[in-house]
Design a protein around this motif. Structure first.
Motif, PDB file in Angstrom:
ATOM      1  N   SER A  89      -3.134  -0.649  -3.115  1.00  0.00           N
ATOM      2  CA  SER A  89      -3.937   0.436  -3.033  1.00  0.00           C
ATOM      3  C   SER A  89      -3.135   1.562  -2.806  1.00  0.00           C
ATOM      4  O   SER A  89      -1.980   1.584  -2.622  1.00  0.00           O
ATOM      5  CB  SER A  89      -4.720   0.338  -1.874  1.00  0.00           C
TER       6      SER A  89
ATOM      7  N   THR B  74      -3.548   5.668  -1.832  1.00  0.00           N
ATOM      8  CA  THR B  74      -4.474   6.666  -1.138  1.00  0.00           C
ATOM      9  C   THR B  74      -3.675   7.694  -1.081  1.00  0.00           C
ATOM     10  O   THR B  74      -2.374   7.999  -0.844  1.00  0.00           O
ATOM     11  CB  THR B  74      -4.651   6.489   0.413  1.00  0.00           C
TER      12      THR B  74
ATOM     13  N   HIS C 280       0.794  -1.102  -0.049  1.00  0.00           N
ATOM     14  CA  HIS C 280      -0.102   0.068  -0.083  1.00  0.00           C
ATOM     15  C   HIS C 280       0.753   1.454  -0.085  1.00  0.00           C
ATOM     16  O   HIS C 280       1.823   1.569   0.625  1.00  0.00           O
ATOM     17  CB  HIS C 280      -1.021  -0.018   1.166  1.00  0.00           C
TER      18      HIS C 280
ATOM     19  N   THR D  77      -9.169   7.787  -2.334  1.00  0.00           N
ATOM     20  CA  THR D  77      -8.761   6.342  -2.794  1.00  0.00           C
ATOM     21  C   THR D  77      -8.404   6.542  -4.159  1.00  0.00           C
ATOM     22  O   THR D  77      -9.136   7.164  -4.900  1.00  0.00           O
ATOM     23  CB  THR D  77      -9.778   5.253  -2.623  1.00  0.00           C
TER      24      THR D  77
END
Length: 182
Positions: free
Chosen positions: A169, A171, A8, A180
């Motif tokens: 992901s 962010t 992430h 997001t």
């Protein structure tokens, strides 16, 4: 946060809330993984009093569940040395980038990090603990005047693109709120 690689990327400007958001996500992961642990991999070095104060404040924000490792240069090596059952929060990539540029080690260390992530993404491990990378988004401003500043902004942008491609992901933290992106 769950996938084969569980990587992430959290980006944001100065005081955007990116570190707090990353810490919250790591702690949420731990709450649902009682056999796991938390590792904070710090890249900052205390070169002056103000930075020492910042580092101390970040330490105070973490409770007893966190194990802290400090590594300003050899990030890939440090990641590989963390317990596989730990969620690892790397804070922050732009400080690491700056450290590497000043040591003349940027290309080698960047390549080592990307190889490390690529190997993690292709090893087939279905229950890898998350790696959360925090970094400053520096490409939204004007092009800097100095060569070193331009090199830093370019390197950060290329690193973010390479990590975003590999991450599960992405962010963007703005005013303490997560947006997001991926």
């Amino acid at each position: 946060m769950s996938s084969a690689s569980d990587v992430h990327l959290i980006l944001g400007g100065a005081r955007s809330g990116k570190s707090r958001l990353a810490q919250q996500r790591a702690e949420q992961w731990l709450n649902s993984n009682s056999d796991g642990g938390l590792t904070y991999l710090a890249t900052a070095t205390a070169g002056d009093k103000e930075m020492s104060t910042r580092i101390a404040r970040h330490r105070e924000d973490r409770d007893h569940r966190w194990q802290t490792l400090e590594e300003p240069i050899a990030l890939a090596e440090a990641l590989l040395a963390t317990p596989k059952s730990h969620c690892v929060l790397v804070d922050c990539l732009t400080l690491w980038l700056s450290n590497c540029l000043h040591q003349g080690a940027w290309e080698c260390e960047r390549d080592a990090l990307l190889r490390c992530i690529d190997e993690r993404c292709t090893d087939g491990s279905s229950n890898a603990s998350p790696w959360i990378f925090v970094s400053n988004e520096v490409g939204s401003g004007i092009v800097p005047l100095g060569q070193l500043s331009r090199e830093f902004v370019d390197a950060a942008g290329w690193l973010h693109q390479a990590l975003a491609e590999r991450a599960d992901s992405v962010t963007l933290a703005i005013a303490g709120l997560p947006l997001t992106v991926k």
